[in-house]
Every structure is written in C-alpha cells, then in structure tokens.
Write a protein that holds these residues in place. Structure first.
Motif, PDB file in Angstrom:
ATOM      1  N   ASN A 134     -30.443  21.165  32.938  1.00 51.12           N
ATOM      2  CA  ASN A 134     -30.511  22.436  34.144  1.00 51.12           C
ATOM      3  C   ASN A 134     -29.298  22.045  35.417  1.00 51.12           C
ATOM      4  O   ASN A 134     -28.372  22.725  35.637  1.00 51.12           O
ATOM      5  CB  ASN A 134     -31.494  22.862  34.746  1.00 51.12           C
ATOM      6  N   ALA A 135     -29.498  20.825  35.810  1.00 50.18           N
ATOM      7  CA  ALA A 135     -27.343  20.178  36.740  1.00 50.18           C
ATOM      8  C   ALA A 135     -27.352  18.692  36.295  1.00 50.18           C
ATOM      9  O   ALA A 135     -27.324  17.896  37.287  1.00 50.18           O
ATOM     10  CB  ALA A 135     -27.818  20.239  37.556  1.00 50.18           C
ATOM     11  N   ALA A 136     -27.354  18.451  34.673  1.00 57.79           N
ATOM     12  CA  ALA A 136     -26.654  17.501  34.620  1.00 57.79           C
ATOM     13  C   ALA A 136     -26.185  16.306  35.203  1.00 57.79           C
ATOM     14  O   ALA A 136     -26.149  15.462  35.681  1.00 57.79           O
ATOM     15  CB  ALA A 136     -26.974  16.857  32.735  1.00 57.79           C
ATOM     16  N   PRO A 137     -25.076  17.301  35.832  1.00 55.65           N
ATOM     17  CA  PRO A 137     -23.924  15.799  36.271  1.00 55.65           C
ATOM     18  C   PRO A 137     -24.209  15.331  38.208  1.00 55.65           C
ATOM     19  O   PRO A 137     -23.589  14.871  38.559  1.00 55.65           O
ATOM     20  CB  PRO A 137     -22.927  16.803  36.787  1.00 55.65           C
ATOM     21  N   VAL A 138     -25.226  16.012  38.291  1.00 62.11           N
ATOM     22  CA  VAL A 138     -25.812  15.860  39.945  1.00 62.11           C
ATOM     23  C   VAL A 138     -25.946  14.475  39.852  1.00 62.11           C
ATOM     24  O   VAL A 138     -27.554  14.457  38.989  1.00 62.11           O
ATOM     25  CB  VAL A 138     -26.214  17.127  40.869  1.00 62.11           C
ATOM     26  N   GLY A 139     -26.108  13.421  41.157  1.00 58.94           N
ATOM     27  CA  GLY A 139     -27.262  12.598  40.984  1.00 58.94           C
ATOM     28  C   GLY A 139     -27.430  12.594  42.405  1.00 58.94           C
ATOM     29  O   GLY A 139     -26.586  13.091  43.922  1.00 58.94           O
ATOM     30  N   ALA A 164     -29.580  12.287  37.681  1.00 57.76           N
ATOM     31  CA  ALA A 164     -30.473  12.811  37.269  1.00 57.76           C
ATOM     32  C   ALA A 164     -31.557  11.779  38.176  1.00 57.76           C
ATOM     33  O   ALA A 164     -32.959  12.060  37.499  1.00 57.76           O
ATOM     34  CB  ALA A 164     -30.956  13.010  36.006  1.00 57.76           C
ATOM     35  N   TYR A 165     -31.722  11.818  39.398  1.00 59.08           N
ATOM     36  CA  TYR A 165     -32.756  11.088  39.710  1.00 59.08           C
ATOM     37  C   TYR A 165     -33.856  12.109  40.354  1.00 59.08           C
ATOM     38  O   TYR A 165     -33.755  13.004  39.947  1.00 59.08           O
ATOM     39  CB  TYR A 165     -32.294  11.019  41.884  1.00 59.08           C
ATOM     40  N   ASN A 166     -34.989  11.375  39.380  1.00 57.28           N
ATOM     41  CA  ASN A 166     -36.521  11.993  39.364  1.00 57.28           C
ATOM     42  C   ASN A 166     -36.405  12.608  38.587  1.00 57.28           C
ATOM     43  O   ASN A 166     -36.698  14.010  39.186  1.00 57.28           O
ATOM     44  CB  ASN A 166     -37.044  12.223  40.814  1.00 57.28           C
ATOM     45  N   ASP A 167     -35.813  12.673  37.246  1.00 53.78           N
ATOM     46  CA  ASP A 167     -35.580  13.989  36.217  1.00 53.78           C
ATOM     47  C   ASP A 167     -37.119  15.335  36.685  1.00 53.78           C
ATOM     48  O   ASP A 167     -36.717  15.647  36.505  1.00 53.78           O
ATOM     49  CB  ASP A 167     -34.725  13.022  35.023  1.00 53.78           C
ATOM     50  N   LEU A 168     -38.023  14.436  36.534  1.00 56.68           N
ATOM     51  CA  LEU A 168     -38.366  15.279  36.298  1.00 56.68           C
ATOM     52  C   LEU A 168     -38.975  16.846  37.811  1.00 56.68           C
ATOM     53  O   LEU A 168     -40.135  16.908  37.591  1.00 56.68           O
ATOM     54  CB  LEU A 168     -40.117  14.802  35.252  1.00 56.68           C
ATOM     55  N   GLY A 169     -38.989  15.704  39.107  1.00 56.04           N
ATOM     56  CA  GLY A 169     -39.229  16.655  39.591  1.00 56.04           C
ATOM     57  C   GLY A 169     -41.095  15.612  40.372  1.00 56.04           C
ATOM     58  O   GLY A 169     -41.012  16.955  41.673  1.00 56.04           O
ATOM     59  N   LYS A 170     -41.050  14.727  40.373  1.00 57.56           N
ATOM     60  CA  LYS A 170     -42.551  14.427  41.106  1.00 57.56           C
ATOM     61  C   LYS A 170     -42.927  14.789  42.083  1.00 57.56           C
ATOM     62  O   LYS A 170     -41.280  14.182  42.947  1.00 57.56           O
ATOM     63  CB  LYS A 170     -42.206  13.387  40.087  1.00 57.56           C
ATOM     64  N   SER A 213     -37.796   3.786  34.922  1.00 59.68           N
ATOM     65  CA  SER A 213     -36.682   4.566  34.107  1.00 59.68           C
ATOM     66  C   SER A 213     -37.581   5.903  34.864  1.00 59.68           C
ATOM     67  O   SER A 213     -36.479   7.445  34.343  1.00 59.68           O
ATOM     68  CB  SER A 213     -37.896   4.998  32.965  1.00 59.68           C
ATOM     69  N   GLU A 214     -38.461   6.015  35.757  1.00 59.16           N
ATOM     70  CA  GLU A 214     -38.674   7.741  36.202  1.00 59.16           C
ATOM     71  C   GLU A 214     -38.036   8.212  37.348  1.00 59.16           C
ATOM     72  O   GLU A 214     -37.561   9.025  36.989  1.00 59.16           O
ATOM     73  CB  GLU A 214     -40.516   7.661  36.752  1.00 59.16           C
ATOM     74  N   ILE A 215     -37.652   7.182  37.646  1.00 60.61           N
ATOM     75  CA  ILE A 215     -36.455   6.827  38.400  1.00 60.61           C
ATOM     76  C   ILE A 215     -35.321   7.651  38.764  1.00 60.61           C
ATOM     77  O   ILE A 215     -34.192   8.488  38.871  1.00 60.61           O
ATOM     78  CB  ILE A 215     -37.309   6.261  40.060  1.00 60.61           C
ATOM     79  N   ALA A 216     -34.653   6.279  37.409  1.00 61.25           N
ATOM     80  CA  ALA A 216     -33.369   6.456  37.399  1.00 61.25           C
ATOM     81  C   ALA A 216     -33.340   6.590  35.784  1.00 61.25           C
ATOM     82  O   ALA A 216     -32.900   5.212  34.991  1.00 61.25           O
ATOM     83  CB  ALA A 216     -32.816   5.204  37.967  1.00 61.25           C
ATOM     84  N   PRO A 217     -33.248   8.200  35.602  1.00 59.60           N
ATOM     85  CA  PRO A 217     -33.893   7.609  33.580  1.00 59.60           C
ATOM     86  C   PRO A 217     -31.985   7.458  33.024  1.00 59.60           C
ATOM     87  O   PRO A 217     -32.198   6.888  32.140  1.00 59.60           O
ATOM     88  CB  PRO A 217     -33.838   9.162  33.816  1.00 59.60           C
ATOM     89  N   TYR A 218     -30.981   7.571  33.553  1.00 62.27           N
ATOM     90  CA  TYR A 218     -29.921   7.126  32.996  1.00 62.27           C
ATOM     91  C   TYR A 218     -29.249   5.626  34.423  1.00 62.27           C
ATOM     92  O   TYR A 218     -28.127   5.323  33.562  1.00 62.27           O
ATOM     93  CB  TYR A 218     -28.275   8.374  32.852  1.00 62.27           C
ATOM     94  N   GLY A 219     -30.233   4.765  34.270  1.00 62.66           N
ATOM     95  CA  GLY A 219     -30.061   3.586  35.051  1.00 62.66           C
ATOM     96  C   GLY A 219     -28.791   4.282  35.877  1.00 62.66           C
ATOM     97  O   GLY A 219     -29.581   4.696  36.912  1.00 62.66           O
ATOM     98  N   GLY A 277     -36.414  14.204  49.888  1.00 62.55           N
ATOM     99  CA  GLY A 277     -35.149  13.861  48.955  1.00 62.55           C
ATOM    100  C   GLY A 277     -35.219  13.446  47.862  1.00 62.55           C
ATOM    101  O   GLY A 277     -34.475  12.748  47.072  1.00 62.55           O
ATOM    102  N   LEU A 278     -37.240  13.873  47.125  1.00 56.68           N
ATOM    103  CA  LEU A 278     -37.568  13.134  46.193  1.00 56.68           C
ATOM    104  C   LEU A 278     -36.569  14.527  44.780  1.00 56.68           C
ATOM    105  O   LEU A 278     -36.894  14.306  44.017  1.00 56.68           O
ATOM    106  CB  LEU A 278     -39.052  13.340  46.164  1.00 56.68           C
ATOM    107  N   GLN A 279     -36.920  15.567  45.500  1.00 59.14           N
ATOM    108  CA  GLN A 279     -36.398  16.519  44.388  1.00 59.14           C
ATOM    109  C   GLN A 279     -35.008  17.309  44.358  1.00 59.14           C
ATOM    110  O   GLN A 279     -33.986  17.658  45.652  1.00 59.14           O
ATOM    111  CB  GLN A 279     -37.115  17.821  44.606  1.00 59.14           C
ATOM    112  N   MET A 280     -34.350  17.939  43.762  1.00 54.09           N
ATOM    113  CA  MET A 280     -32.912  18.661  43.619  1.00 54.09           C
ATOM    114  C   MET A 280     -33.092  20.142  43.961  1.00 54.09           C
ATOM    115  O   MET A 280     -33.875  20.988  43.871  1.00 54.09           O
ATOM    116  CB  MET A 280     -32.400  18.113  42.454  1.00 54.09           C
ATOM    117  N   PHE A 281     -31.486  20.508  44.826  1.00 56.01           N
ATOM    118  CA  PHE A 281     -32.353  21.740  45.612  1.00 56.01           C
ATOM    119  C   PHE A 281     -31.092  22.958  45.318  1.00 56.01           C
ATOM    120  O   PHE A 281     -29.641  21.639  45.370  1.00 56.01           O
ATOM    121  CB  PHE A 281     -32.544  21.730  47.200  1.00 56.01           C
ATOM    122  N   LYS A 282     -30.014  23.706  45.803  1.00 55.29           N
ATOM    123  CA  LYS A 282     -29.401  24.298  45.236  1.00 55.29           C
ATOM    124  C   LYS A 282     -29.166  25.298  45.917  1.00 55.29           C
ATOM    125  O   LYS A 282     -30.679  26.254  46.426  1.00 55.29           O
ATOM    126  CB  LYS A 282     -28.672  24.564  44.149  1.00 55.29           C
TER     127      LYS A 282
END
Length: 402
Positions: free
Chosen positions: A156-161, A215-221, A232-238, A317-322
């Motif tokens: 949904n917002a792949a470029p954001v981190g 994509a920090y915390n990709d699943l928004g846990k 890998s849960e926190i940083a899925p792309y490293g 700071g764990l979830q992405m907002f807009k």
C-alpha cells in the motif's frame, strides 16, 4: 523570530479529510522485488574516490582509503568507532567536523529493541510569528485526522520507511521515502528525508549511524505483539546504511532547534547500501517515486498526502499514518521562501516523511514534513525547486552507481 505560538515539525491537527482517491490509488505500490544479477553486485564495491560507509570484513571495519584518511585526520580509529567510539559527542569537535559525513556500518547495531527505543527527532521546533507572516501565509488549515495506512505496507505504501540515527541525545527516528535515481533507472539507492534528520543545522554537525528501514513493521503489529519480534518482522527488507548524505546549505547554515531560517530548506537525500545483500534498494523494495522539482504554488499543486511514522504521543512510532489535504501557503517570515502547509495530526517521528501528489497520472514526491505546531494541527514542508534538484542530481551522478 518570536511568536505567540510554538510549533514543532511533524505534529499536527485535525480537519475534514479530502477524498483524494486518485492519490491513494496511485501510491498503493506493490513491491515486486526483482532477482539480482552478478552485475548488481558491483554496487557493493566501495570507490576509493568517494565517501562510503565501512563494510564488515571478518568482524573488522573495512573503509575506503579516503575515508580511512579522513577518520585519521579527526583522530578516529575505525575499530574504536565500531566498538562505541561514535558515542563520543565532543561538542567542539562535532562542530569542527560538521562538513564531514562519516557513517561506517556497525552491523547489528540497530536491533528491533533499539529501534523501538528511538525518540522522535524534535529538532525543528519553531515559533510561529503570525504578524511577520501576514500577507505571506494563508489562513491556518483545519486539522485533518491522520489515518492508519493499510497493511501490509509493502502493498500500500512500499516506498515509505523509517530513518534511524544517533544524536547526542540518543537514538532518534524520522521517516523517509525511496525515490528513483534518474541516472540509474530501476536500481536506485536513494532516500528522501528532511535535513534535520541528518544534520543538526547551524549549531551542530552530521548525525551518526544513519539507517533507512523500508516498510518498517510491515504488518502494523502492536507494541504487545512486537514484544518478541525478530528482525525480519521489524525490517522485512533489511537495514540500509547511508554511505553518503546531502542536505542544503540553507539548512546547514540556518537550521536550528527552533527551525530558524533553514526550515524552508529542510530536505536531504541519502545514498544507502544494504547491511547485508547485493541488490539495489529499489529492486529489493520493488518501488520508488520520482521527485517533482517544479515547485508548484500551493494553488496549483492540487491535493497532497503526507505519509510517515509519527512517534510522539498519542502515537508510538510503530504504525504508518497518512493525511490528505489541499495545501496552503506558509512562511515564517516575509523574507523566507514560502512552504506548503496542510492540516494533519501526525506528530514527531513523521519528520522527513514524503508528501505526494498526482502528476500526469502518477504519484510523485513533492515535499517532506519539516515543521508543525505543538498542538499538532498542521504540517509544513519545503517547496522543492532548482536548489533541491541540483542537490539530488549531484547525489545521483556522484554516488548513484555505487
């Protein structure tokens, strides 16, 4: 500049959310990471003529000759730096080294728990002088309530981190966006963020241990769900270490803890490399955005959206907002360039996050979060014109292919 009201970057307010469905739809970029080739691995090889982050080699820090010489000039031993010497924040020395960005990779430094301990980068707190801005700023926007981005973020917002770094006050955090590299199509290693997320401005130097986590915390846990989260849960792309950073002279000279004259120039570009791996950031994430350097006026720009990871209360700071809104004009002084301003309730930590608009049918980055009031009702970001484009082009041509 004194004012009747204090303002801080990335905290904002509340207003009626616009139905900017086109912007949301176009931004929803699904990551389609490509397989790397042997040719891709060439970008991992440090160039002796450029400033690169150190590589890990048998547990020791391996640094290109020019950076090794620069470290020696400043009395820095690479191994000591890796083992904690970077925590020495001698104020006088820090100021003298303000022109030198040195960011050796310290593998394993940014573990999940350390990332969660990072506090919002509140270095752009600024005072709003309403009288000075009369005739320059539009009326203050109504607050727009920030909306949680849908998960997984990479769809949904792949470029954001998130951008993590160390300051004299400890681990800090901002937001950032993967942008395209015009000179290296499809293989960008460039990240857009705010100047105050990489450099302290006129009263300090470059921050340290800069890392971008897409994509920090990709699943928004939630915090509870992340209690025993693995990397890998926190940083899925490293983790992607900045081997070079550039910000404007306007921010370096005029930026301060109160925003100052540098707020309108509060932008930066990072060139990054993976802590592990060989493919480019764009290939790994599967998405990147073009940057709009046309600096459209607020009236011409159309609807804008700001994305980021707010970290100050009521967020963690764990979830992405807009936030989506129509921009207005904002200036701290009649003598300073006009910035964009939108209603938004995001707080500190969203600093550096990209502002996007739809141009010719595609989403482009048009600004980044810089400052906002302490009551978190709006955000302001710089207009990106010729100076910003020159900074970007220099980063792309000088470091982009590495």
């Amino acid at each position: 500049m004194r004012s009747t009201r204090t303002s801080a970057p990335l905290r904002r307010g509340r207003r009626t959310v616009l139905t900017a469905t086109g912007l949301v739809a176009v931004l929803a970029l699904t990551a389609t990471a490509c397989g790397g080739s042997e040719e891709d691995k060439a970008s991992d090889k440090p160039d002796a003529g450029t400033s690169q982050a150190a590589d890990s080699d048998g547990g020791k820090v391996r640094i290109p000759s020019d950076i090794a010489d620069k470290l020696k000039e400043h009395g820095i031993d690479a191994d000591q730096w890796k083992n904690g010497g970077w925590e020495d924040w001698d104020k006088d020395k820090w100021l003298r080294e303000a022109k030198d960005f040195v960011n050796p990779v310290i593998e394993g430094l940014w573990k999940p728990e350390r990332m969660r301990s990072a506090e919002e980068a509140d270095k752009t707190v600024t005072t709003k002088d309403a009288s000075a801005a009369q005739g320059v700023s539009d009326p203050e926007p109504a607050p727009v309530e920030a909306q949680a981005e849908k998960t997984p973020y990479h769809e949904n917002a792949a470029p954001v981190g998130k951008v993590f770094f160390d300051s004299p006050d400890g681990p800090s955090v901002c937001s950032g966006t993967v942008i395209k590299d015009v000179n290296h199509p499809g293989k960008s290693n460039l990240v857009w963020t705010a100047g105050h997320c990489v450099h302290a401005g006129g009263n300090g130097g470059w921050y340290r241990n800069l890392v971008f986590v897409p994509a920090y915390n990709d699943l928004g846990k939630s915090e509870a769900e992340l209690g025993n989260a693995n990397a890998s849960e926190i940083a899925p792309y490293g983790n992607w270490w900045a081997d070079w950073a550039s910000t404007s002279n306007g921010w370096i000279q005029g930026g301060s803890e109160t925003g100052g004259d540098g707020a309108a120039y509060d932008y930066a570009v990072l060139h990054v490399k993976p802590e592990q791996g060989s493919k480019s950031l764009e290939e790994t994430v599967g998405a990147a955005l073009d940057v709009d350097f046309s600096a459209p006026s607020a009236a011409e720009a159309g609807d804008m959206g700001a994305w980021g990871y707010p970290a100050a209360p009521p967020y963690n700071g764990l979830q992405m907002f807009k936030c989506l809104d129509a921009p207005g004009r904002f200036s701290l002084s009649p003598g300073l360039p006009t910035m964009y301003r939108i209603g938004c309730t995001m707080t500190g930590g969203s600093s550096g996050g990209g502002w996007f608009r739809v141009l010719d049918g595609k989403t482009v980055l048009v600004s980044n979060t810089s400052i906002g009031p302490t009551d978190n009702t709006w955000l302001a970001g710089p207009q990106l014109g010729r100076d910003a484009e020159a900074l970007y082009q220099n980063m792309s041509k000088t470091y982009g292919g590495q």
